[in-house]
Design a protein around this motif. Structure first.
Motif, PDB file in Angstrom:
ATOM      1  N   ASP A  41     -74.639  60.359  43.255  1.00  0.00           N
ATOM      2  CA  ASP A  41     -74.627  60.233  41.798  1.00  0.00           C
ATOM      3  C   ASP A  41     -73.747  59.038  41.453  1.00  0.00           C
ATOM      4  O   ASP A  41     -72.527  59.125  41.452  1.00  0.00           O
ATOM      5  N   ASP A  42     -74.399  57.891  41.211  1.00  0.00           N
ATOM      6  CA  ASP A  42     -73.655  56.690  40.853  1.00  0.00           C
ATOM      7  C   ASP A  42     -74.345  55.986  39.684  1.00  0.00           C
ATOM      8  O   ASP A  42     -75.222  56.565  39.049  1.00  0.00           O
ATOM      9  N   LYS A  43     -73.969  54.762  39.400  1.00  0.00           N
ATOM     10  CA  LYS A  43     -74.523  54.039  38.252  1.00  0.00           C
ATOM     11  C   LYS A  43     -76.017  53.754  38.390  1.00  0.00           C
ATOM     12  O   LYS A  43     -76.711  53.595  37.396  1.00  0.00           O
ATOM     13  N   LEU A  44     -76.522  53.685  39.616  1.00  0.00           N
ATOM     14  CA  LEU A  44     -77.920  53.330  39.836  1.00  0.00           C
ATOM     15  C   LEU A  44     -78.841  54.515  40.096  1.00  0.00           C
ATOM     16  O   LEU A  44     -80.044  54.428  39.885  1.00  0.00           O
ATOM     17  N   ARG A  45     -78.302  55.629  40.583  1.00  0.00           N
ATOM     18  CA  ARG A  45     -79.174  56.733  40.963  1.00  0.00           C
ATOM     19  C   ARG A  45     -78.452  58.076  40.987  1.00  0.00           C
ATOM     20  O   ARG A  45     -77.228  58.140  41.148  1.00  0.00           O
ATOM     21  N   SER A  46     -79.215  59.103  40.828  1.00  0.00           N
ATOM     22  CA  SER A  46     -78.774  60.485  41.008  1.00  0.00           C
ATOM     23  C   SER A  46     -79.862  61.164  41.817  1.00  0.00           C
ATOM     24  O   SER A  46     -80.932  61.460  41.285  1.00  0.00           O
TER      25      SER A  46
END
Length: 75
Positions: A41-46
């Motif tokens: 879970d980061d800025k680009l994807r979960s």
């Protein structure tokens, strides 16, 4: 053939860890032994990611993979 992904087949392997249940089709079991699953879970994807030591290649989207034993794609 499974009617629902929530329905356990007669020979399906049920893995449960920390409240998460995973059903594995017996035909796929040998291809996923040793696989580790994580959630990113980061800025680009979960998303869930799978680290499979048996994988020798995968498609661009990451949904299908090949193992030496399978000589084809597995999901």
């Amino acid at each position: 053939m499974r009617i629902s992904e929530d329905e356990k087949g007669k020979f399906d392997e049920l893995i449960e860890e920390k409240g998460v249940k995973i059903l594995i089709d017996p035909k796929a079991l040998m291809h996923v032994i040793g696989t580790k699953m994580d959630f990113v879970d980061d800025k680009l994807r979960s998303e869930f990611i799978f680290i499979n030591p048996n994988s020798k290649g995968q498609c661009g989207c990451g949904e299908s993979f090949m193992t030496t034993a399978s000589k084809g794609a597995g999901k």
